[in-house]
Design an enzyme around this catalytic site. Structure first.
Site, PDB file in Angstrom:
ATOM      1  N   ARG A 131     -24.460 -27.274  -3.114  1.00 51.96           N
ATOM      2  CA  ARG A 131     -23.692 -26.092  -2.698  1.00 51.96           C
ATOM      3  C   ARG A 131     -22.332 -26.459  -2.105  1.00 51.96           C
ATOM      4  O   ARG A 131     -21.855 -25.807  -1.186  1.00 51.96           O
ATOM      5  CB  ARG A 131     -24.469 -25.266  -1.648  1.00 51.96           C
ATOM      6  CG  ARG A 131     -25.691 -24.562  -2.181  1.00 51.96           C
ATOM      7  CD  ARG A 131     -25.351 -23.208  -2.778  1.00 51.96           C
ATOM      8  NE  ARG A 131     -26.455 -22.712  -3.580  1.00 51.96           N
ATOM      9  CZ  ARG A 131     -27.406 -21.916  -3.148  1.00 51.96           C
ATOM     10  NH1 ARG A 131     -27.351 -21.466  -1.926  1.00 51.96           N
ATOM     11  NH2 ARG A 131     -28.379 -21.528  -3.943  1.00 51.96           N
TER      12      ARG A 131
ATOM     13  N   ARG B 284     -19.604 -20.506  -0.161  1.00 54.21           N
ATOM     14  CA  ARG B 284     -19.052 -19.705   0.936  1.00 54.21           C
ATOM     15  C   ARG B 284     -18.453 -20.481   2.092  1.00 54.21           C
ATOM     16  O   ARG B 284     -17.739 -19.911   2.907  1.00 54.21           O
ATOM     17  CB  ARG B 284     -20.135 -18.741   1.449  1.00 54.21           C
ATOM     18  CG  ARG B 284     -20.338 -17.569   0.519  1.00 54.21           C
ATOM     19  CD  ARG B 284     -21.542 -16.753   0.887  1.00 54.21           C
ATOM     20  NE  ARG B 284     -22.761 -17.524   0.668  1.00 54.21           N
ATOM     21  CZ  ARG B 284     -23.985 -17.048   0.837  1.00 54.21           C
ATOM     22  NH1 ARG B 284     -24.165 -15.813   1.258  1.00 54.21           N
ATOM     23  NH2 ARG B 284     -25.035 -17.803   0.608  1.00 54.21           N
TER      24      ARG B 284
ATOM     25  N   ARG C 115     -13.612 -15.178  -5.199  1.00 57.13           N
ATOM     26  CA  ARG C 115     -14.782 -14.374  -5.545  1.00 57.13           C
ATOM     27  C   ARG C 115     -14.642 -12.902  -5.135  1.00 57.13           C
ATOM     28  O   ARG C 115     -15.491 -12.090  -5.513  1.00 57.13           O
ATOM     29  CB  ARG C 115     -16.023 -14.965  -4.863  1.00 57.13           C
ATOM     30  CG  ARG C 115     -16.729 -16.109  -5.587  1.00 57.13           C
ATOM     31  CD  ARG C 115     -17.542 -15.641  -6.787  1.00 57.13           C
ATOM     32  NE  ARG C 115     -18.224 -14.386  -6.505  1.00 57.13           N
ATOM     33  CZ  ARG C 115     -19.333 -14.266  -5.793  1.00 57.13           C
ATOM     34  NH1 ARG C 115     -19.935 -15.323  -5.344  1.00 57.13           N
ATOM     35  NH2 ARG C 115     -19.866 -13.088  -5.568  1.00 57.13           N
TER      36      ARG C 115
ATOM     37  N   ASP D 123     -25.948 -20.787 -11.560  1.00 59.36           N
ATOM     38  CA  ASP D 123     -27.143 -20.523 -10.762  1.00 59.36           C
ATOM     39  C   ASP D 123     -28.374 -20.741 -11.632  1.00 59.36           C
ATOM     40  O   ASP D 123     -28.298 -20.656 -12.860  1.00 59.36           O
ATOM     41  CB  ASP D 123     -27.137 -19.091 -10.205  1.00 59.36           C
ATOM     42  CG  ASP D 123     -28.136 -18.951  -9.066  1.00 59.36           C
ATOM     43  OD1 ASP D 123     -27.780 -19.249  -7.919  1.00 59.36           O
ATOM     44  OD2 ASP D 123     -29.308 -18.596  -9.337  1.00 59.36           O
TER      45      ASP D 123
ATOM     46  N   TYR E  52     -39.585 -16.751  -8.552  1.00 57.46           N
ATOM     47  CA  TYR E  52     -38.669 -15.595  -8.529  1.00 57.46           C
ATOM     48  C   TYR E  52     -39.126 -14.507  -9.493  1.00 57.46           C
ATOM     49  O   TYR E  52     -39.091 -13.314  -9.168  1.00 57.46           O
ATOM     50  CB  TYR E  52     -37.244 -16.036  -8.882  1.00 57.46           C
ATOM     51  CG  TYR E  52     -36.523 -16.704  -7.729  1.00 57.46           C
ATOM     52  CD1 TYR E  52     -36.159 -15.977  -6.592  1.00 57.46           C
ATOM     53  CD2 TYR E  52     -36.217 -18.056  -7.756  1.00 57.46           C
ATOM     54  CE1 TYR E  52     -35.507 -16.592  -5.535  1.00 57.46           C
ATOM     55  CE2 TYR E  52     -35.567 -18.678  -6.700  1.00 57.46           C
ATOM     56  CZ  TYR E  52     -35.218 -17.940  -5.592  1.00 57.46           C
ATOM     57  OH  TYR E  52     -34.577 -18.538  -4.531  1.00 57.46           O
TER      58      TYR E  52
END
Ligand code: CP3
Length: 327
Positions: A10, A14, A23, A59, A134
């Protein structure tokens, strides 16, 4: 390499103001499928931190979206599946992945490899268990109860679902490598929720299928999970050259547990990036020293960069690893 290589899971994301600016107003999955954006976001941490590898901005659910499954990534939550997969008929909504489903990934990787020059690009995919969780839960899960209920209650459907997911992940990895990615990481983030016996019976054969299915590409394979201290040996033996180690197990123990046969990747606790520099520096130096006992060491975090991390601290850690890890 003249020093221990370093990159961060990552590293794009962010924690970087330039990422947040780029973004703005664009949904996560839309940005993942726009090659110009993928290229720029992937390059941002390489330019800023001087890390030794880029990881494709994408992702684990992108290939599921590409085969037509209705899903979204909800900010602050993660992947959410509109209609979870729980019955045999649901498998019809999960066709096999072909390269024609993901021309954007081929284009993103090609653009990146041209821009990156000698810096390697790491491609990745989600492992069957983490993806299945998921899909079955419908979103992120703390206890994975529906997943484990299906695994034990209908093993035939479980294995068929995981075999399909192995095909999808394997193809996703192959497309990235054929377009120029020079290493591949399989993320089984939630495998640490399984007992060793269940991992071996219900999960390992499918992760092995993914990893052995790309062996002919001769690209180094990294296998990573969180809380997988009890699973390090079977995860490495499933067909990886590099075993990812989270921060709960020392690299020294990881080397012992995997018989000294594998390179290790890890394993700074991402929360330590918030500690005073002296404490952080001590820990980074320890990890670099521990890594010397392995046949190879890639410095990384034990899991992904937390969004509130100060990017200047990450740059400083890279500099320190390069200095402390000089050969
Ligand atoms: O590591 C990188 O820099 C490459 C990009 C990458 C992303 N997701 C981008 C992303 C990678 C390798 C992943 C893999 C991924 N996605 C995993 C396995 C790795 C891990 O962390 O264990 C998992 C479990 C997912 C599923 C997922 N997608 C989660 C849990 C989240 C976070 C939800 C949130 O908002 O906290 C996402 C979204 C996501 N994927 C973001 C990024 C940069 C955040 C999107 C944003 O900016 O809002």
């Amino acid at each position: 390499m003249t020093h221990t290589p370093v990159w961060f899971m990552r590293q794009a994301g962010r924690s970087l103001p330039e990422y947040r600016a780029l973004r703005e107003g664009i949904a996560m999955l839309q940005s993942c499928r726009t090659p110009e954006l993928v290229t720029e976001i992937t390059l941002q941490p390489v330019r800023r931190h001087q890390v030794d590898a880029a990881i494709l901005f994408s992702d684990i659910v992108v290939p599921l979206m590409a085969v037509g499954l209705d899903l979204d990534i909800v900010p602050g939550i993660g992947p959410v599946i509109a209609a979870p997969i729980r019955e045999r008929a649901d498998l019809d909504r999960l066709p096999e992945l072909t390269r024609e489903h993901i021309p954007d990934i081929t284009e993103s990787v090609r653009l990146l490899v041209a821009e990156l020059g000698p810096t390697p690009l790491i491609g990745f995919a989600g492992a069957p268990f983490t993806l299945a969780s998921y899909l079955i839960e419908g979103g992120p899960s703390k206890n994975h109860e529906r997943t484990k209920a299906l695994m034990h209650g209908d093993p035939e459907l479980w294995h068929d679902l995981c075999a399909r997911l192995a095909q999808i992940s394997g193809t996703f990895l192959r497309v990235q490598a054929e377009a120029g990615a020079s290493a591949l990481q399989l993320f089984d983030s939630w495998a640490g929720h399984l007992s060793r016996a269940d991992y071996l019976r219900y999960v390992e054969p499918h992760s092995r299928a993914v990893l052995s299915g790309i062996a002919d590409l001769h690209v180094p394979r990294i296998h990573f999970g969180v809380g997988t201290g009890e699973l390090l040996a079977p995860m490495a033996d499933a067909g990886a050259e590099v075993i990812g180690v989270d921060y709960r197990v020392s690299l020294t123990d990881a080397v012992t547990r995997t018989g000294g046969r594998y390179a290790v990747q890890g394993n700074l606790d991402p929360a330590l990036l918030f500690a005073p520099w002296e404490a952080l520096e001590r820990r980074v130096r320890e990890i670099v020293a521990e890594g010397r006992a392995a046949p190879g060491h890639i410095f990384n975090l034990g899991h992904g960069v937390l969004p509130a991390t100060d990017p200047q601290v990450l740059s400083r850690v890279v500099e320190l690893v390069h200095e402390a890890g000089a050969r």
